[in-house]
Enzyme design. Structure first.
Site, PDB file in Angstrom:
ATOM      1  N   ASN A   8      -4.493   6.360   8.694  1.00  0.00           N
ATOM      2  CA  ASN A   8      -4.620   5.144   7.895  1.00  0.00           C
ATOM      3  C   ASN A   8      -4.892   3.952   8.821  1.00  0.00           C
ATOM      4  O   ASN A   8      -4.145   3.710   9.764  1.00  0.00           O
ATOM      5  CB  ASN A   8      -3.329   4.941   7.090  1.00  0.00           C
ATOM      6  CG  ASN A   8      -3.448   3.805   6.092  1.00  0.00           C
ATOM      7  OD1 ASN A   8      -3.757   2.684   6.457  1.00  0.00           O
ATOM      8  ND2 ASN A   8      -3.199   4.111   4.836  1.00  0.00           N
ATOM      9  N   GLU A  21      -7.260   9.938   4.882  1.00  0.00           N
ATOM     10  CA  GLU A  21      -8.283  10.920   4.497  1.00  0.00           C
ATOM     11  C   GLU A  21      -9.681  10.321   4.627  1.00  0.00           C
ATOM     12  O   GLU A  21     -10.621  10.978   5.106  1.00  0.00           O
ATOM     13  CB  GLU A  21      -8.067  11.361   3.043  1.00  0.00           C
ATOM     14  CG  GLU A  21      -6.713  11.987   2.767  1.00  0.00           C
ATOM     15  CD  GLU A  21      -5.633  10.994   2.350  1.00  0.00           C
ATOM     16  OE1 GLU A  21      -5.613   9.853   2.885  1.00  0.00           O
ATOM     17  OE2 GLU A  21      -4.810  11.357   1.504  1.00  0.00           O
ATOM     18  N   CYS A  49      -8.803   9.020  -2.566  1.00  0.00           N
ATOM     19  CA  CYS A  49      -9.026  10.115  -1.617  1.00  0.00           C
ATOM     20  C   CYS A  49      -9.295  11.426  -2.352  1.00  0.00           C
ATOM     21  O   CYS A  49     -10.156  12.210  -1.935  1.00  0.00           O
ATOM     22  CB  CYS A  49      -7.830  10.241  -0.688  1.00  0.00           C
ATOM     23  SG  CYS A  49      -7.580   8.764   0.335  1.00  0.00           S
ATOM     24  N   ASP A 109      -0.820  -0.269  -0.043  1.00  0.00           N
ATOM     25  CA  ASP A 109      -1.558   0.948   0.319  1.00  0.00           C
ATOM     26  C   ASP A 109      -1.881   1.794  -0.907  1.00  0.00           C
ATOM     27  O   ASP A 109      -2.976   2.344  -1.026  1.00  0.00           O
ATOM     28  CB  ASP A 109      -0.722   1.756   1.312  1.00  0.00           C
ATOM     29  CG  ASP A 109      -1.546   2.781   2.065  1.00  0.00           C
ATOM     30  OD1 ASP A 109      -2.459   2.354   2.782  1.00  0.00           O
ATOM     31  OD2 ASP A 109      -1.283   3.974   1.914  1.00  0.00           O
TER      32      ASP A 109
HETATM   33  O1  LIG Z   1      -3.836   9.170  -0.018  1.00  0.00           O
HETATM   34  C1  LIG Z   1      -3.292   8.253   0.609  1.00  0.00           C
HETATM   35  C2  LIG Z   1      -2.339   7.400   0.030  1.00  0.00           C
HETATM   36  C3  LIG Z   1      -1.810   6.425   0.774  1.00  0.00           C
HETATM   37  N1  LIG Z   1      -2.194   6.270   2.061  1.00  0.00           N
HETATM   38  C4  LIG Z   1      -3.109   7.064   2.652  1.00  0.00           C
HETATM   39  O2  LIG Z   1      -3.464   6.892   3.825  1.00  0.00           O
HETATM   40  N2  LIG Z   1      -3.632   8.040   1.893  1.00  0.00           N
END
Ligand SMILES: O=c1cc[nH]c(=O)[nH]1
Length: 112
Positions: A8, A21, A49, A109
């Protein structure tokens, strides 16, 4: 063979769609086919995602844990994606720590 990894980067890149992802898929670059790939992720994929996984016909997703966030596992399974949930305690602990240390960031997020 690992073709790419990601994490992330929403904060680092000021990029609202840079979930782990999405970052991994971006790092993989253009692929002719995802037919032989498995996407590994710490937590259950969100709608964005999961939609991307469906879009690119990734056949299998392995999820560290789905206790702290159940994401869109049903959507994936309904669309024929094999979703394996490991229920890994280290993933649960990591996510719980992150969520309790950063409640605003976590809410942002997952768009809550
Ligand atoms: O699918 C997700 C949900 C929250 N944060 C992420 O990085 N991916």
């Amino acid at each position: 063979m690992v073709i790419a990894s990601g994490h992330n980067e929403r904060v680092q890149n000021a990029d609202p769609i840079a979930h782990g992802e999405m970052s991994a898929l971006r790092a993989a670059g253009r692929q002719k086919s995802y037919r032989d790939t498995t996407l590994y992720t710490t937590l259950a994929p969100c709608a964005m995602c999961a939609g991307t996984i469906v879009q690119f016909k990734i056949p299998r997703v392995v999820v560290g844990e789905a206790r702290t966030f159940d994401g869109e596992l049903e959507l994936l399974r309904t669309r024929g994606v094999e979703a394996v949930v490991l229920d890994d305690q280290r993933s649960v602990d990591m996510m719980r720590t992150f969520q309790s240390d950063n409640p605003d960031l976590w809410a942002e997020d997952i768009a809550e």
